[in-house]
Design an enzyme around this catalytic site. Sequence first.
Site, mmCIF file in Angstrom:
data_model
loop_
_atom_site.group_PDB
_atom_site.id
_atom_site.type_symbol
_atom_site.label_atom_id
_atom_site.label_comp_id
_atom_site.label_asym_id
_atom_site.label_seq_id
_atom_site.Cartn_x
_atom_site.Cartn_y
_atom_site.Cartn_z
ATOM 1 N N GLU A 228 0.850 -1.196 0.000
ATOM 2 C CA GLU A 228 0.000 0.000 0.000
ATOM 3 C C GLU A 228 0.888 1.250 0.000
ATOM 4 O O GLU A 228 0.787 2.087 -0.887
ATOM 5 C CB GLU A 228 -0.884 -0.037 1.257
ATOM 6 C CG GLU A 228 -1.816 1.156 1.351
ATOM 7 C CD GLU A 228 -2.377 1.383 2.742
ATOM 8 O OE1 GLU A 228 -2.013 0.642 3.686
ATOM 9 O OE2 GLU A 228 -3.164 2.333 2.889
ATOM 10 N N HIS A 229 1.760 1.372 0.996
ATOM 11 C CA HIS A 229 2.704 2.505 1.068
ATOM 12 C C HIS A 229 4.116 1.982 0.814
ATOM 13 O O HIS A 229 4.510 0.979 1.405
ATOM 14 C CB HIS A 229 2.753 3.131 2.467
ATOM 15 C CG HIS A 229 1.429 3.534 3.034
ATOM 16 N ND1 HIS A 229 0.819 4.726 2.752
ATOM 17 C CD2 HIS A 229 0.601 2.909 3.902
ATOM 18 C CE1 HIS A 229 -0.318 4.825 3.425
ATOM 19 N NE2 HIS A 229 -0.477 3.731 4.126
HETATM 20 N N1 LIG Z 1 -6.001 1.102 3.349
HETATM 21 C C1 LIG Z 1 -6.152 2.337 3.739
HETATM 22 O O1 LIG Z 1 -6.129 3.253 2.907
HETATM 23 C C2 LIG Z 1 -6.351 2.673 5.186
HETATM 24 C C3 LIG Z 1 -6.443 4.013 5.611
HETATM 25 C C4 LIG Z 1 -6.684 4.272 6.960
HETATM 26 C C5 LIG Z 1 -6.866 3.216 7.838
HETATM 27 N N2 LIG Z 1 -6.773 1.938 7.391
HETATM 28 C C6 LIG Z 1 -7.033 0.776 8.236
HETATM 29 O O2 LIG Z 1 -8.401 0.836 8.615
HETATM 30 C C7 LIG Z 1 -8.561 0.078 9.788
HETATM 31 C C8 LIG Z 1 -9.461 0.811 10.757
HETATM 32 O O3 LIG Z 1 -9.853 -0.110 11.708
HETATM 33 P P1 LIG Z 1 -10.479 0.317 13.083
HETATM 34 O O4 LIG Z 1 -10.680 -0.936 13.873
HETATM 35 O O5 LIG Z 1 -9.651 1.387 13.687
HETATM 36 O O6 LIG Z 1 -11.873 1.002 12.737
HETATM 37 P P2 LIG Z 1 -13.203 0.472 11.959
HETATM 38 O O7 LIG Z 1 -14.155 1.606 12.052
HETATM 39 O O8 LIG Z 1 -12.868 -0.021 10.605
HETATM 40 O O9 LIG Z 1 -13.695 -0.743 12.808
HETATM 41 C C9 LIG Z 1 -14.351 -0.562 14.054
HETATM 42 C C10 LIG Z 1 -15.765 -1.072 13.934
HETATM 43 O O10 LIG Z 1 -15.707 -2.477 13.644
HETATM 44 C C11 LIG Z 1 -16.825 -3.123 14.191
HETATM 45 N N3 LIG Z 1 -16.426 -4.247 15.038
HETATM 46 C C12 LIG Z 1 -15.400 -4.292 15.925
HETATM 47 N N4 LIG Z 1 -15.420 -5.471 16.592
HETATM 48 C C13 LIG Z 1 -16.489 -6.164 16.124
HETATM 49 C C14 LIG Z 1 -17.053 -7.437 16.427
HETATM 50 N N5 LIG Z 1 -16.493 -8.232 17.342
HETATM 51 N N6 LIG Z 1 -18.158 -7.825 15.756
HETATM 52 C C15 LIG Z 1 -18.714 -7.037 14.806
HETATM 53 N N7 LIG Z 1 -18.227 -5.820 14.483
HETATM 54 C C16 LIG Z 1 -17.120 -5.396 15.128
HETATM 55 C C17 LIG Z 1 -17.556 -2.136 15.047
HETATM 56 O O11 LIG Z 1 -18.687 -1.691 14.384
HETATM 57 C C18 LIG Z 1 -16.564 -0.980 15.206
HETATM 58 O O12 LIG Z 1 -17.224 0.244 15.323
HETATM 59 C C19 LIG Z 1 -7.173 -0.202 10.347
HETATM 60 O O13 LIG Z 1 -6.844 -1.547 10.067
HETATM 61 C C20 LIG Z 1 -6.282 0.736 9.549
HETATM 62 O O14 LIG Z 1 -4.999 0.200 9.369
HETATM 63 C C21 LIG Z 1 -6.532 1.656 6.082
HETATM 64 N N1 LIG Z 2 -1.799 4.822 6.921
HETATM 65 C C1 LIG Z 2 -3.203 4.962 6.681
HETATM 66 C C2 LIG Z 2 -3.522 4.306 5.371
HETATM 67 O O1 LIG Z 2 -3.122 2.988 5.373
HETATM 68 C C3 LIG Z 2 -3.652 6.399 6.686
HETATM 69 C C4 LIG Z 2 -3.546 7.027 8.016
HETATM 70 C C5 LIG Z 2 -4.343 7.982 8.500
HETATM 71 N N2 LIG Z 2 -3.937 8.254 9.772
HETATM 72 C C6 LIG Z 2 -2.890 7.522 10.029
HETATM 73 N N3 LIG Z 2 -2.660 6.761 8.957
#
Ligand SMILES: NC(=O)c1ccc[n+]([C@@H]2O[C@H](COP(=O)([O-])OP(=O)(O)OC[C@H]3O[C@@H](n4cnc5c(N)ncnc54)[C@H](O)[C@@H]3O)[C@@H](O)[C@H]2O)c1
Ligand SMILES: N[C@H](CO)Cc1c[nH]c[nH+]1
Length: 439
Positions: free
Chosen positions: A333-334
Amino acid sequence: MPAINLFELDALPADRYRALLARTEADLGSFMEPVRRIVEAVRAEGDAAIVRLAREIDGVTLDPARLMASEEEFAAAERALEPEVKEAISYAVDNIRRFHERQKPEPMWLMEIRPGAFAGERWSPIPSVACYVPRGKGAFPSVMMMTTVPAVVAGVPEVVVLTPPTPEGGIDAASLYAARMAGVTKVYRVGGAVAVAAAAFGTASIPRLAKIVGPGSPWVVAAKRLLADRIDTGLPAGPSESIVLADATADPAIAALDLLIEAEHGPDSSAFLVTDSREVAEVARRHLPELMSGLGPQRRQFVEAVLCGPRGGIVLAPNWEAALRFVNDYAPEHLEVLSAEPLQHLGAIHHAGEILFGQNTPITIANFCLGPDCVLPTGGWARTFSALGVHDFMKRTSLGHVTAKGYPELARHARVLAAYEGFEAHAQALSALRTKLAG
Ligand SMILES: NC(=O)c1ccc[n+]([C@@H]2O[C@H](COP(=O)([O-])OP(=O)(O)OC[C@H]3O[C@@H](n4cnc5c(N)ncnc54)[C@H](O)[C@@H]3O)[C@@H](O)[C@H]2O)c1
Ligand SMILES: N[C@H](CO)Cc1c[nH]c[nH+]1
Ligand SMILES: [Zn+2]
């Protein structure tokens, strides 16, 4: 602390090499059944399921009549934020907007493809979109900016944000402020698989939407897979992942510092330092424990799970070609390139969501405010998908116009092809009958 992984590529059997390329999304088996139940509940019960599941999953009490953020909540968020946070958001929104305005295609083009025959395309916004802004292991005002700004620049008439509520049932203040800066007012407190299902089916409060974009945890990724025939789910963006690619001229301390950036997102993230220099590998590895001990307990635990687990660590390649092969096989990704001449490696890198060059461009800067979108394809999908951008909020419509002068030549060739394919009505539409009807 367990030892930080050091993988020596020339000693790695093929199956272990392949295993290093695997991400969390490769196996979502355990998520699919619970997500199927969530999706069915939202389809059948709408808002009632949103409220019930918020209580059951996140322990949050929601008022079904107040799923959308009120004007008062936006105003309170603005009052609560420190001026420097508001300034950083405005600065970032400005860069992200300028980047995406530059990226926006011309609304239409038309070429005279043959004398008297015109062909072209029109770009227009999609009718509606849900921007998913995660809030599980922390808040993401960055993702609010990176999803809503390009949607607004593209001209989408209905931009809706779905984001999990805070433990108190509120919405993250900086995310609300960022939404306002982007020009978006419809922000709903709903998260995870529940949010994806709400966008796909619609509920009494939340409109049914044509597309959902934005990253998320495996819960979000699994729901998108399950609902891909009901809603356009866009590029696959799951747990964050990175490669720091460093040659012998790189500073190992900086390589170690930047290896930790994406590793701290969660235990399901992936992060590698790839180098052909044993010295860079070993010195960076020696720096890591101290850098990790400076993190708080949760982030330290995440980083440890990544760098000492199956999805992270240091990869020592026997030569630069092997290091590049690993990067291209991985399609991160990055990608951050640390080298005295980082730009010289661009031509050899074929698969990455973003490529950041040099020690002054750590992934953090692009995550928040450089301008390019931080929502990027994960799971190896950088092989065929691109970063989120205005194109994801637009569609192309093909255009054509043939004049009376251009018609005979095109009709002659089309008639031959229609006959070959056995389409009689197609051919008849180009027969003498048409010329007669047209007078
Ligand atoms: N690829 C990208 O561009 C990018 C950018 C930013 C963040 N990310 C990723 O996004 C992800 C964000 O994840 P997060 O957990 O912080 O937030 P999220 O909002 O994606 O997930 C949290 C939600 O998941 C659900 N959840 C949690 N446990 C659960 C369970 N046991 N059963 C059913 N539903 C459940 C709940 O509704 C909760 O509000 C991270 O993995 C981060 O690395 C990716
Ligand atoms: N690294 C994430 C995308 O994979 C983006 C992000 C936002 N805040 C911190 N990190
Ligand atoms: Zn990040």
